[in-house]
Design a protein around this motif. Structure first.
Motif, PDB file in Angstrom:
ATOM      1  N   ASP A  60       4.345   6.645   5.532  1.00 33.47           N
ATOM      2  CA  ASP A  60       4.783   7.203   4.251  1.00 33.47           C
ATOM      3  C   ASP A  60       4.460   8.697   4.189  1.00 33.47           C
ATOM      4  OD1 ASP A  60       2.094   7.662   3.052  1.00 33.47           O
ATOM      5  OD2 ASP A  60       1.941   5.491   3.292  1.00 33.47           O
ATOM      6  N   ASN A 119       0.839  -1.211   0.000  1.00 34.35           N
ATOM      7  CA  ASN A 119       0.000   0.000   0.000  1.00 34.35           C
ATOM      8  C   ASN A 119       0.868   1.252   0.000  1.00 34.35           C
ATOM      9  OD1 ASN A 119      -2.405  -1.260  -0.059  1.00 34.35           O
ATOM     10  ND2 ASN A 119      -2.865  -1.039   2.119  1.00 34.35           N
ATOM     11  N   ILE A 163      -4.653   9.244   5.462  1.00 31.62           N
ATOM     12  CA  ILE A 163      -6.025   8.746   5.536  1.00 31.62           C
ATOM     13  C   ILE A 163      -6.809   9.624   6.495  1.00 31.62           C
ATOM     14  CG2 ILE A 163      -7.441   6.754   6.254  1.00 31.62           C
ATOM     15  CD1 ILE A 163      -4.875   5.096   5.537  1.00 31.62           C
ATOM     16  N   TYR A 217     -13.517  -2.018   1.234  1.00 32.13           N
ATOM     17  CA  TYR A 217     -13.643  -0.570   1.459  1.00 32.13           C
ATOM     18  C   TYR A 217     -12.439   0.144   0.857  1.00 32.13           C
ATOM     19  CZ  TYR A 217     -15.031   3.777   3.582  1.00 32.13           C
ATOM     20  OH  TYR A 217     -15.438   5.072   3.765  1.00 32.13           O
ATOM     21  N   ARG A 218     -12.731   1.099  -0.039  1.00 28.08           N
ATOM     22  CA  ARG A 218     -11.653   1.892  -0.650  1.00 28.08           C
ATOM     23  C   ARG A 218     -11.959   3.360  -0.455  1.00 28.08           C
ATOM     24  NH1 ARG A 218     -11.710  -1.589  -6.113  1.00 28.08           N
ATOM     25  NH2 ARG A 218     -13.863  -1.671  -5.502  1.00 28.08           N
ATOM     26  N   LEU A 219     -10.923   4.135  -0.323  1.00 26.92           N
ATOM     27  CA  LEU A 219     -11.148   5.549  -0.012  1.00 26.92           C
ATOM     28  C   LEU A 219     -11.665   6.333  -1.192  1.00 26.92           C
ATOM     29  CD1 LEU A 219      -8.351   6.864   2.298  1.00 26.92           C
ATOM     30  CD2 LEU A 219     -10.703   6.236   2.791  1.00 26.92           C
ATOM     31  N   GLY A 274      -6.811  -5.827   1.148  1.00 22.81           N
ATOM     32  CA  GLY A 274      -5.491  -5.950   1.777  1.00 22.81           C
ATOM     33  C   GLY A 274      -5.497  -5.679   3.278  1.00 22.81           C
ATOM     34  N   LEU A 275      -6.097  -4.551   3.690  1.00 19.53           N
ATOM     35  CA  LEU A 275      -6.065  -4.182   5.113  1.00 19.53           C
ATOM     36  C   LEU A 275      -6.958  -5.084   5.956  1.00 19.53           C
ATOM     37  CD1 LEU A 275      -5.964  -0.288   4.994  1.00 19.53           C
ATOM     38  CD2 LEU A 275      -4.144  -1.872   5.579  1.00 19.53           C
ATOM     39  N   LYS A 305       2.111   2.076  -3.183  1.00 18.16           N
ATOM     40  CA  LYS A 305       1.104   2.662  -4.061  1.00 18.16           C
ATOM     41  C   LYS A 305       0.839   4.125  -3.717  1.00 18.16           C
ATOM     42  CE  LYS A 305      -1.803  -1.302  -3.943  1.00 18.16           C
ATOM     43  NZ  LYS A 305      -3.175  -1.689  -3.689  1.00 18.16           N
ATOM     44  N   TYR A 306       0.815   4.429  -2.386  1.00 15.26           N
ATOM     45  CA  TYR A 306       0.316   5.747  -2.003  1.00 15.26           C
ATOM     46  C   TYR A 306       1.389   6.746  -1.568  1.00 15.26           C
ATOM     47  CZ  TYR A 306      -3.970   3.054  -2.164  1.00 15.26           C
ATOM     48  OH  TYR A 306      -4.985   2.254  -2.577  1.00 15.26           O
ATOM     49  N   GLY A 331      -6.378  -1.739  -6.526  1.00 16.30           N
ATOM     50  CA  GLY A 331      -6.663  -2.537  -5.324  1.00 16.30           C
ATOM     51  C   GLY A 331      -8.120  -2.944  -5.247  1.00 16.30           C
ATOM     52  N   PHE A 332      -8.405  -4.000  -4.469  1.00 18.94           N
ATOM     53  CA  PHE A 332      -9.797  -4.430  -4.275  1.00 18.94           C
ATOM     54  C   PHE A 332     -10.346  -3.990  -2.926  1.00 18.94           C
ATOM     55  CE2 PHE A 332      -8.069  -7.817  -7.035  1.00 18.94           C
ATOM     56  CZ  PHE A 332      -8.854  -7.569  -8.135  1.00 18.94           C
ATOM     57  N   GLY A 333      -9.487  -3.441  -2.074  1.00 20.67           N
ATOM     58  CA  GLY A 333      -9.939  -3.069  -0.734  1.00 20.67           C
ATOM     59  C   GLY A 333      -9.954  -4.256   0.211  1.00 20.67           C
ATOM     60  N   ARG A 364      -9.049   6.917  -7.674  1.00 21.15           N
ATOM     61  CA  ARG A 364      -7.617   6.831  -7.443  1.00 21.15           C
ATOM     62  C   ARG A 364      -7.200   5.361  -7.279  1.00 21.15           C
ATOM     63  NH1 ARG A 364      -5.585   9.234  -1.973  1.00 21.15           N
ATOM     64  NH2 ARG A 364      -5.898   7.129  -1.264  1.00 21.15           N
ATOM     65  N   ASP A 365      -8.071   4.614  -6.597  1.00 19.82           N
ATOM     66  CA  ASP A 365      -7.712   3.227  -6.332  1.00 19.82           C
ATOM     67  C   ASP A 365      -7.779   2.357  -7.577  1.00 19.82           C
ATOM     68  OD1 ASP A 365      -9.170   3.356  -3.079  1.00 19.82           O
ATOM     69  OD2 ASP A 365      -7.133   3.754  -3.786  1.00 19.82           O
TER      70      ASP A 365
HETATM   71  P1  ADP Z   1      -6.353  -1.881  -1.607  1.00 18.06           P
HETATM   72  O1  ADP Z   1      -6.108  -3.227  -2.125  1.00 18.06           O
HETATM   73  O2  ADP Z   1      -7.426  -1.125  -2.299  1.00 18.06           O
HETATM   74  O3  ADP Z   1      -5.127  -1.101  -1.357  1.00 18.06           O
HETATM   75  P2  ADP Z   1      -6.530  -2.051   1.222  1.00 18.06           P
HETATM   76  O4  ADP Z   1      -7.497  -2.765   2.105  1.00 18.06           O
HETATM   77  O5  ADP Z   1      -5.106  -2.433   1.318  1.00 18.06           O
HETATM   78  O6  ADP Z   1      -7.055  -2.175  -0.235  1.00 18.06           O
HETATM   79  O7  ADP Z   1      -6.655  -0.525   1.522  1.00 18.06           O
HETATM   80  C1  ADP Z   1      -7.934   0.065   1.657  1.00 18.06           C
HETATM   81  C2  ADP Z   1      -7.872   1.530   1.294  1.00 18.06           C
HETATM   82  O8  ADP Z   1      -7.108   2.227   2.287  1.00 18.06           O
HETATM   83  C3  ADP Z   1      -7.152   1.788   0.022  1.00 18.06           C
HETATM   84  O9  ADP Z   1      -8.052   1.702  -1.050  1.00 18.06           O
HETATM   85  C4  ADP Z   1      -6.631   3.196   0.195  1.00 18.06           C
HETATM   86  O10 ADP Z   1      -7.621   4.113  -0.175  1.00 18.06           O
HETATM   87  C5  ADP Z   1      -6.411   3.300   1.679  1.00 18.06           C
HETATM   88  N1  ADP Z   1      -4.982   3.159   2.018  1.00 18.06           N
HETATM   89  C6  ADP Z   1      -4.337   2.033   2.378  1.00 18.06           C
HETATM   90  N2  ADP Z   1      -3.042   2.286   2.641  1.00 18.06           N
HETATM   91  C7  ADP Z   1      -2.851   3.613   2.462  1.00 18.06           C
HETATM   92  C8  ADP Z   1      -1.727   4.502   2.576  1.00 18.06           C
HETATM   93  N3  ADP Z   1      -0.524   4.077   2.938  1.00 18.06           N
HETATM   94  N4  ADP Z   1      -1.940   5.807   2.309  1.00 18.06           N
HETATM   95  C9  ADP Z   1      -3.162   6.267   1.939  1.00 18.06           C
HETATM   96  N5  ADP Z   1      -4.250   5.493   1.810  1.00 18.06           N
HETATM   97  C10 ADP Z   1      -4.112   4.179   2.047  1.00 18.06           C
END
Ligand code: ADP
Length: 443
Positions: free
Chosen positions: A374, A348, A379, A392-394, A408-409, A351-352, A404-406, A398-399
């Motif tokens: 980072d 992540n 967030i 869930y994606r922000l 990972g976290l 990516k961000y 991403g599929f939302g 952008r995602d």
């Molecule tokens: P994804 O596979 O979309 O990255 P995650 O579950 O890993 O899914 O993350 C969920 C959302 O959290 C991401 O879509 C992104 O919007 C936000 N996010 C995760 N990590 C970061 C980060 N380091 N900085 C900013 N936003 C983040």
């Protein structure tokens, strides 16, 4: 000793002390002071001597009998004025003395009695008091006797309380262990509290709750698993069909050919995205089903190397700083899963982040503190809890660009829950997001 017993100990001892004081006060009120009575018994020979020997003498003989007794007795007999004797006594004792009764001062091993009430022994004898000193009274023995009595009562009371609280405490601890195991993912953990236990109804409720949760979770997992599996076959078939279609593209119109080939490539892209999603879903289902972790000890440096090796290539222009603040230490965890969680955070960040990422590992007390931060957009506070939910994606646009599929976290959080750890988000000093994991050392 169990905590329940310790909690009881204070109040029980306090109640016994209060009860002792009450018993003493009531007994004294109804039957007279037991310590004084015991002193009277100990001084009985001297009282007998006064009443039956000295006092039985004829009036003019009285003094000489007293002197005879003085010569042979260990006890000191003195004649003192009534005023002087009264000064040593309290109100009730003064009244008794005045009425001609024997008054005992147990603490000072003395007794007092008026010579007579009407001055018939000698001139002025009605104003004199016979004081006996050094009486064979063991005052402390009487007090010790009372104390021993109450200590025995306390012990007898505490023994059944001790037995009861011990079995109760064990049942509570066993129940706590069951809920802890269940919470840690061991879904078949159930309480086997005996029916005679006082917490049996509670244990029953917890078991019923656990049954329901287990059924719900397993049906949810099954659903996820079967849907993902079912999706795999048509995806594979479509992929195969697209390849054939691409191979058999023969038209005479080169322009149409190129357009169709482009569409096919876009469809293949969509399919591969679907494939990735299904793989992630299957991974999540597997993680859910995995009750037990495969924990082992691994040197921290080796763990960090493993994590880094399995990461995708770092985007150019991005700096990754790794701070290991507990060198030479070992981690005890399911390191395959834990490194997956950290890789998800690092991916992540790749990516961000704009330019810089810091991955820090430190020890604080009994916990590992692992953070990934980072200098990206960060967030917003209102979103910090939600982004751990699956899908869930922000910011969707952008995602999508970052692909991403939302999930990972949500996987990261699941892995940490299995390890008994926690994850929190704050703002990094670098300006972006800071993910902080706290993990029990022996987790
Ligand atoms: P994804 O596979 O979309 O990255 P995650 O579950 O890993 O899914 O993350 C969920 C959302 O959290 C991401 O879509 C992104 O919007 C936000 N996010 C995760 N990590 C970061 C980060 N380091 N900085 C900013 N936003 C983040």
């Amino acid at each position: 000793m169990n905590r329940l017993f310790l909690r009881f100990l204070g109040p029980v001892l306090l109640s016994i002390a209060v009860a002792s004081i009450l018993v003493y006060a009531v007994v004294t009120w109804i039957f007279g002071d037991p310590i004084e009575q015991s002193a009277l018994r100990q001084a009985a020979p001297q009282i007998f001597l006064i009443e039956q020997y000295i006092d039985k003498a004829a009036s003019d003989e009285w003094l000489s009998r007293l002197n005879k007794v003085r010569e042979v007795s260990q006890v000191k007999f003195e004649l003192i004025p009534l005023n002087q004797a009264s000064a040593n006594l309290n109100q009730a004792q003064r009244e008794q003395l005045k009425a001609g009764k024997i008054v005992i001062d147990a603490a000072n091993r003395m007794l007092y009695r008026r010579v007579d009430l009407d001055g018939e022994r000698y001139i002025g004898s009605e104003d004199d008091v016979l004081q006996a000193q050094d009486l064979p009274i063991d005052y402390w023995f009487n007090i010790k006797l009372e104390i021993v009595r109450y200590i025995i009562v306390a012990f007898v009371l505490l023994i059944p309380i001790g037995f009861w609280s011990r079995s109760h405490w064990r049942d509570i601890q066993a129940l706590a262990k069951v809920t802890q195991d269940f919470g840690a993912g061991q879904l078949d953990a159930r309480a086997s509290t005996p029916t005679s236990a006082s917490i049996y109804p509670l244990a029953q409720q917890i078991n019923q709750m656990a049954n329901r949760i287990e059924t719900l979770l397993s049906s949810q997992q099954q659903l996820l698993h079967s849907v993902s599996h079912e999706l795999r076959t048509p995806i594979a078939r479509l992929e195969f069909a697209l390849e054939i279609l691409q191979d058999s593209l023969v038209t005479h119109d080169a322009d149409t050919d190129a357009k169709q080939a482009q569409r096919i490539i876009a469809m293949q892209g969509d399919l591969s995205e679907l494939n990735n999603l299904v793989s992630e879903l299957l991974n999540m289902a597997k993680l859910d089903a995995q009750g037990q972790l495969q924990k082992a000890s691994i040197a921290l440096d080796e763990f960090v190397q493993n994590c880094l090796q399995h990461l995708p290539p770092k985007p150019s222009g991005l700096q990754l700083q790794v701070d290991i603040l507990a060198p030479g230490k070992s981690l005890y965890a399911d390191h395959r899963l834990l490194s997956r969680a950290i890789q998800n955070l690092l991916k992540n960040a790749y990516k961000y982040a704009d330019q810089k990422i810091i991955w820090r590992i430190a020890l604080q007390g009994e916990f590992w503190l692992i953070s990934v931060e980072d200098d990206g957009a960060g967030i917003p506070e209102a979103e910090r809890e939600k982004i751990f939910e699956a899908f869930y994606r922000l910011d969707r646009s952008r995602d999508r660009a970052t692909g991403g599929f939302g999930l990972g976290l949500s996987i990261v959080r699941q892995i940490l829950v299995l390890h008994g750890g926690r994850i929190s988000i704050s703002e990094s000093e670098l300006g972006g997001a800071k993910f902080e994991i706290s993990l029990p050392m022996g987790s």
